[in-house]
Design an enzyme around this catalytic site. Sequence first.
Site, PDB file in Angstrom:
ATOM      1  N   GLU A 144      38.607 105.726  86.299  1.00  0.00           N
ATOM      2  CA  GLU A 144      39.841 105.039  85.936  1.00  0.00           C
ATOM      3  C   GLU A 144      40.683 105.891  84.998  1.00  0.00           C
ATOM      4  OE1 GLU A 144      38.553 102.133  82.282  1.00  0.00           O
ATOM      5  OE2 GLU A 144      37.832 101.577  84.271  1.00  0.00           O
ATOM      6  N   HIS A 274      32.670 103.894  77.361  1.00  0.00           N
ATOM      7  CA  HIS A 274      33.970 103.765  76.718  1.00  0.00           C
ATOM      8  C   HIS A 274      34.229 102.312  76.342  1.00  0.00           C
ATOM      9  CE1 HIS A 274      34.677 102.754  80.949  1.00  0.00           C
ATOM     10  NE2 HIS A 274      35.707 102.026  80.533  1.00  0.00           N
ATOM     11  N   ARG A 293      27.650  96.719  81.078  1.00  0.00           N
ATOM     12  CA  ARG A 293      27.991  96.571  79.659  1.00  0.00           C
ATOM     13  C   ARG A 293      26.877  97.095  78.765  1.00  0.00           C
ATOM     14  NH1 ARG A 293      29.878  92.370  82.569  1.00  0.00           N
ATOM     15  NH2 ARG A 293      32.130  91.986  82.424  1.00  0.00           N
TER      16      ARG A 293
END
Length: 495
Positions: A144, A274, A293
Amino acid sequence: MATTTPGTAAAILPLANTVQHYDWGSRTRLHELLGDAPDGRPAAELWLGAHPSAPSRARTRDGDVALDALIRADPGYMLGRRVSDEYGPRLPYLLKVLAADRALSLQVHPKPHLARAGFNRENRLGIAADSPTRSFHDDQHKPEMIVALSPFDALAGFRPGRAALAVLDGLAGPLVDSVRAELTRDRSARGIRAAFGHLIAARADAACPDLIAETLASVRARVATGSPYAQADATVLRLADEHPDDPGAIASLLLNRVTLAPGEALFLAAGEIHAYLSGVGVEIMASSDNVLRAGLTSKHVDVPALFEAASFDPHPPRVPQTESAGSRGQVHTFRPPVREFALTLVDVDAAEALDVAASGPRTVLCLDGEITVAAAAERVTLARGRPCSSPTRRGRSRSRATARPSWPGCRRARPFCAGPCRDPRAPVAPAAARAALAGARGGRSRRRRRARPASSGGRALPRARPPRARTGRPASGACRRTRRRAAPPPSRAAP
C-alpha cells in the site's frame, strides 16, 4: 466473444461509495471532503473500488450496479485485455481516503504466497468470513501507499538495532530490560524479531498492565528531564493513553517514526509492520482486506501468522518514485515498486486542459473545486468528494498510449522528470481544481481522457498510471523541458 452487460458501454461511470465507520476515524474531516453533515459517528475510510467487502456502485444507463459485478460480467471492456489477463476479472487496486484522529492498529499485510495459504487454511478449518478470529479475508497480498493531504504521522518499519538501543537507553522496567537484552545479544533482524516477540508475548501476561506502567513511568521521567527522543517518547505516551495496557505502545520505540507533509508519500511493502497515527491521506493498495494485527487493538492477534508474515529487516521509510510533469509541474505521479497500482495528484485550472493517456482502468476523485472528465464522446463534471471510473474499452488495450501536448512545442506529453512533491495546498500557479487518479498497470489505449475544471475556485485528485519505473534518457520526441532528477529524499523520520 464477450457480451456487454447493460450499462457498461459508458466510457465514464460515476461512483457511489461506502464509508467505513471505524472507531479511530475522524468525526468531521471525511464529511468535509464529501460535503455531508457529520452524524456523530467516526468516519474513517472512504472505499473506492471493487473489493467484494464494500464495492463501489457504478451509476450506469440502466441504474446502479456493483462495480465488481460489472467487471466480472465484462472484464475485457472494464479492465482491458492485459489487466484482465494478469489479474483475472477483478480490479487489482483499491483506493481509499483515510481520516484518522486516533492510531490504527499496529499491523502487517501478508505476501502473496502467505495470503493464499492462510486464506485456504482458514476456509478448510471452516472459520466464518465474519468471525472475529478470522485473519485472512481473501487470497491477495496488500502492498500500500499513502499520499498525505494533511500533516500525517505514522510508524513504518524497524529502526536498526543500534538506533533502537539508543532510544531505549535510560528507560527502566522488566519489559524494556528484556527487549534491550535481545538487541544487545543480536542487533540484526534476528535480534529485532526476538525483542518484538517479548512485547507480543507480554499481551498474555497477567502482569502486563504493571509492566507497561513501570516503563511509562520511566518515559515520563525522561521527558521531564529533557528527553533527547522527545517525539518517540511523546508517541509512546499518546499510544498508551489511546490503548491502555497494550504493549504496542512500547513497541513503537522499535519503529521508525514518520511525519509526512501534505503531498509527500510513503510506501509500505507487504510484510512491513506499520501503524498510521493521525492525519488525512489518499491511500491506494492492492485490492485486499488482509490485516494481521500486532498491537494497539482489542481485536484478534494471530501471533503465528503475524511472525510468519512480518519482515524484521531494519530500513528507513520507503519513498515511492515520484515524477513531475506538466507545463507548471502540476502533475505528480507516485510509482511504487509494485504492478497493481500508481497514483497521480494533479492541479487543474481553466487555462490548461490536461490530457491523460489511457493505461488500464482509472478511478478519478475530485478533492477540491470542480473538474470535468471527458472520455470518448462523454463528459462528466465532478464536484469535491465525487469520483468516477473510466473503463478500458475492449480492443484498444494493445494500442500505444498517446496524449496531446500539455504545453506548446512538445510533440509528446511524457512525464520523465522526477523530484520531491510540493505541497498540494500551495500550487505553483493558482489552480481551479485538484484531482487524484488511481490506475492499474495494463493495456494501453488511444483514447484520451481530459480533466478540465468546470468552474474556478478549487482542487482535485487524478489518476494512477502503470507503475513502470522509467530510467535513462527520455525517448525520442519527448519535450525538451522534460528532465529526470534524483529521487526525492526519504520522508522525514524522527527519533
